[in-house]
Design a protein around this motif. Structure first.
Motif, PDB file in Angstrom:
ATOM      1  N   ILE A   5     -23.916  27.419  -4.725  1.00  0.00           N
ATOM      2  CA  ILE A   5     -24.765  28.565  -5.453  1.00  0.00           C
ATOM      3  C   ILE A   5     -25.202  29.197  -5.856  1.00  0.00           C
ATOM      4  O   ILE A   5     -25.217  28.880  -7.215  1.00  0.00           O
ATOM      5  N   GLN A  19     -25.130  27.386  -9.399  1.00  0.00           N
ATOM      6  CA  GLN A  19     -27.001  26.494 -10.071  1.00  0.00           C
ATOM      7  C   GLN A  19     -27.102  28.698  -9.982  1.00  0.00           C
ATOM      8  O   GLN A  19     -28.149  28.230 -10.828  1.00  0.00           O
ATOM      9  N   VAL A  20     -27.186  29.447  -9.132  1.00  0.00           N
ATOM     10  CA  VAL A  20     -27.426  30.220  -9.430  1.00  0.00           C
ATOM     11  C   VAL A  20     -27.867  30.414 -10.830  1.00  0.00           C
ATOM     12  O   VAL A  20     -28.541  31.567 -11.506  1.00  0.00           O
ATOM     13  N   LYS A  67     -29.313  28.690 -13.736  1.00  0.00           N
ATOM     14  CA  LYS A  67     -30.612  29.016 -13.419  1.00  0.00           C
ATOM     15  C   LYS A  67     -30.581  30.348 -14.448  1.00  0.00           C
ATOM     16  O   LYS A  67     -32.122  30.695 -15.026  1.00  0.00           O
TER      17      LYS A  67
END
Lengths: 240, 521
Positions: free
Chosen positions: B301, B304-305, B308
């Protein structure tokens, strides 16, 4: 009777069960472990035990497959994929929604025949980044989508003889007449491709067009009465 | 205690307590010694220019007759500047008044007479510690040309070049790296010295008496030995006798060993220190950053955060206590540290000021325990920073809230709601999803109402969003903290409100421009 089965016993499965309770009367959990089975039974859940290499051909004796929806929410991704493929092997038309931990297993699940994949990590990531990038939008969208707030999103099919047929989106004063906003229209033959209002402004509305609208609960109900019916999702037409 | 001593102590206390004195001292300290200080690099640069000027003058002087002003500049101006610098450094190195006061208070506590001489001795000792440091000695030698007109002492100007070390950080790092192999280098040096010593004596004995040999003096022998052992081998001095050549063979063989060993030492010193150097570099880098998004936990997580957010060009710093995740983060192009985000010392070591530098702290570890630790730690430093944490287990929600989290993301719950929406209204849901993910150019975005906008647009009626093929979903009234869906025409706009707009990305940008200008209305 519409029924739902949730495979697995974990936080995800319980949350799904919790939010589906109102929509499905016949909701059962299928678990692998004996202790989970006992625990759920004591807590008044409809629960069955299964084994990962079960042959599912006897499922149709208990359920109407056409009205059944299945959630694969097992902890182990490999088992989840295996379960999906076993179910798909027996029932071509069964609706299978599967949880995937990451994108790779998501692709595998899709190949295994799941109708819809809910990517866990991706969803969490999206929530977090949106919260940071567009806090207001996030809050509003979440309210519209998830909460029982008055503001809601709905999809309405335009019925025969409806007053809006033949008119185009632009010429109708949605705001003052119905208190609604139209986000999109969807034509049946176009499947999933959305026609956003800006592109479809000049297009005359036809019977069976689906309107995606945002508005207050009462206004939506009123609108449904005069224009059409709530859209019932026909899952088989969706190629996700 | 006599009057003189009493007066002295009084003066010391006055100086020590003086805000002005302290500020002045801090001011000079920042300019000279504080690497984190913004303007230090200008001082460094100025000093470097002086050094180069000085060396330039020295070189020019060798063959040309120089202008008197140049000489004056070199001998007096630069030297005096260096002298001032030296004095200031000596001054800011420590606090003499504190040392005296400490001695005075110690003496008073033990109820004995204040020992002024001992206090002064301590002051001197402390200052002397600074004076005898290598960089300080170089500084002092660089001033020397000022005192002498002697030709030989001109050479001391070259010490000014050594002064450069002070102003370039990379040299400092290089020195510190080599210093970590001090023991090995010393061993090597001793080994080489013994070889040189023995071989020069040997070769002198073997060759000095031969008339055809170029080795006449002991210094010749020494010079030959050094040239040979370093594998340079000019060939201006060569051994002629057989005995001399046998010595040469020994020197050459050991020379190869010495060179190989030296090279490998330097290399291994660097490979061992490379992580540390990188970290120092990273710490320097983040010191300049503002509005940092601190990501604690670089698991799936977190990763990917981070990726982004990176697309939006935000300042991201990653913390994870496990090396392999940090490596991954570095590989993905982030500034990352393998430090535990749940420890106070982490933030001290990183010189990270959470209050002023960090905008969001994101606790994205897989375990609630780790996240709670991080939240508690960060909260203990800063009361106002936004902390967002993921929640794994429902039962821990309360604990996270108690720890002081600002926002909780509980994905399990969302997944449940998503499942429900999928079943009920798949089209609407997919639409919202499409809006969120901003594929196909359509997006939902927020426009902040500012003073300029209000000047041209008083109420909703003034905003003609349909002209831009946009849909005004509503307005978020900051004064009421409430979202007004589909607002009526006479709704007033206020600074701080948010317009929520759906539409094509390009048109939204156009629309923003339109709201801020008066043109064509």
């Amino acid at each position: 009777m519409k029924s739902a089965i949730i495979f697995g016993y974990n936080e995800f499965a319980l949350e799904i069960a919790h939010s589906l309770k109102t929509k499905y009367n016949d909701l059962s959990l299928f678990v692998l472990e004996d202790k989970d089975f006992k625990f759920l039974q004591e807590n008044n859940f409809k629960v069955s035990k299964f084994s990962i290499d079960d042959d599912w051909s006897d499922l149709e004796n208990e359920y109407d497959i056409d009205e059944l929806i299945v959630f694969c929410a097992l902890e182990d991704t490999a088992e989840n994929i295996f379960l999906t493929i076993s179910l798909r092997a027996v029932y071509e038309n069964l609706i299978i929604i599967a949880l995937s931990s990451d994108q790779e297993s998501g692709r595998k699940l899709k190949m295994a025949g799941a109708n819809k994949i809910i990517p866990i990590t991706q969803t969490t990531v999206n929530i977090i980044t949106e919260m940071l990038e567009r806090p207001f939008v996030t809050e509003i969208l979440n309210n519209i989508l998830y909460s029982d707030d008055e503001l809601q999103i709905a999809q309405v099919t335009i019925e025969q003889d409806s007053e809006v047929i033949g008119q185009n989106i632009e010429s109708i004063d949605w705001k003052n007449r119905y208190g609604l906003l139209v986000l999109a229209i969807i034509r049946e033959n176009l499947d999933t491709s959305f026609i956003y209002t800006k592109k479809a402004n000049k297009e005359p509305l036809k019977e069976d067009d689906v309107l995606v609208i945002v508005g207050y609960e009462n206004d939506i109900k009123e609108f449904e009465k005069t224009i059409g019916r709530r859209y019932n999702a026909n899952w088989r037409n969706w190629s996700w | 205690m006599n009057i003189a001593k009493r007066l002295f102590i009084g003066a010391v206390y006055a100086i020590n307590g003086s805000k002005k004195y302290e500020n002045t001292k801090r001011f000079f300290y920042n300019f000279l010694e504080n690497d984190q200080y913004r303007f230090k690099k200008y001082v460094d640069f100025f000093m470097m220019i002086l050094i180069f000027a000085s060396v330039f003058i020295l070189i020019e002087e060798v063959k040309n007759h120089l202008n008197v002003y140049f000489k004056f500049f070199n001998d007096y101006v630069i030297s005096i500047i260096f002298m001032i610098e030296y004095t200031l450094r000596l001054w800011v190195y420590d606090s003499s008044t504190s040392i005296i006061i400490a001695q005075y208070e110690k003496d008073t506590a033990l109820s004995r007479d204040f020992r002024l001489r001992r206090a002064l001795y301590k002051v001197m000792r402390s200052k002397f510690e600074h004076i005898r440091s290598i960089s300080s000695i170089i500084d002092l030698l660089a001033i020397v040309p000022f005192f002498h007109e002697l030709r030989l002492l001109r050479i001391f100007i070259l010490f000014r070049i050594f002064k450069l070390f002070r102003y370039t950080r990379s040299v400092k790092t290089f020195a510190s790296v080599l210093l970590s192999k001090k023991f090995e280098f010393i061993t090597l040096l001793i080994f080489a010295s013994i070889i040189i010593f023995v071989s020069s004596v040997l070769v002198y004995i073997m060759e000095a008496h031969l008339p055809e040999s170029p080795i006449k003096t002991l210094f010749d022998a020494f010079y030959w030995s050094v040239v040979t052992i370093s594998t340079v081998g000019y060939g201006d001095i060569v051994t002629v006798s057989e005995a001399g050549r046998i010595v040469a063979v020994i020197v050459i063989t050991s020379g190869i060993a010495v060179m190989a060993f030296t090279t490998s030492l330097v290399v291994s010193a660097f490979t061992e220190k490379i992580e540390e150097i990188k970290e120092i570099k990273n710490i320097e880098d983040i010191a300049k950053l503002k509005k940092i998004y601190l990501i604690c936990g670089y698991k799936e997580i977190g990763r990917q955060v981070a990726l982004k957010l990176k697309k939006d060009g935000l300042n991201i710093v990653v913390l994870d206590k496990e090396k392999k995740y940090v490596d991954e983060a570095v590989h993905d192009g982030f500034i990352a540290f393998d430090h535990d985000s749940g420890l106070l010392s982490t933030y001290e070591n990183l010189k990270l000021n959470i209050n002023t530098q960090v905008k969001y702290v994101l606790c994205l570890e897989d375990s609630d325990i780790d996240n709670i630790y991080t939240i508690l730690t960060v909260r203990s430093i800063s009361k106002q920073v936004e902390i967002i944490s993921i929640l794994q287990n429902k039962q821990n929600r309360k604990k996270l809230e108690l720890a002081g989290v600002s926002n909780i993301v509980f994905s399990q719950e969302f997944i449940g709601l998503i499942a429900k929406e999928y079943i009920g209204q798949p089209v609407a849901f997919e639409l919202i999803h499409a809006l969120r993910s901003e594929t196909n150019g359509i997006q939902i975005s927020e426009i902040l109402v500012d003073d300029v906008m209000i000047r041209y647009n008083g109420s909703i009626a003034d905003i003609d969003s349909s002209r831009f093929k946009l849909l005004l979903l509503g307005i978020y009234k900051s004064s009421m903290n409430h979202f007004l869906f589909n607002p009526i025409e006479n709704t007033l706009l206020e600074t701080g409100d948010m317009l929520i707009i759906v539409g094509d990305y390009v048109f939204i940008e156009e629309f923003k421009k339109y709201l801020h200008t008066k043109s064509d209305r």
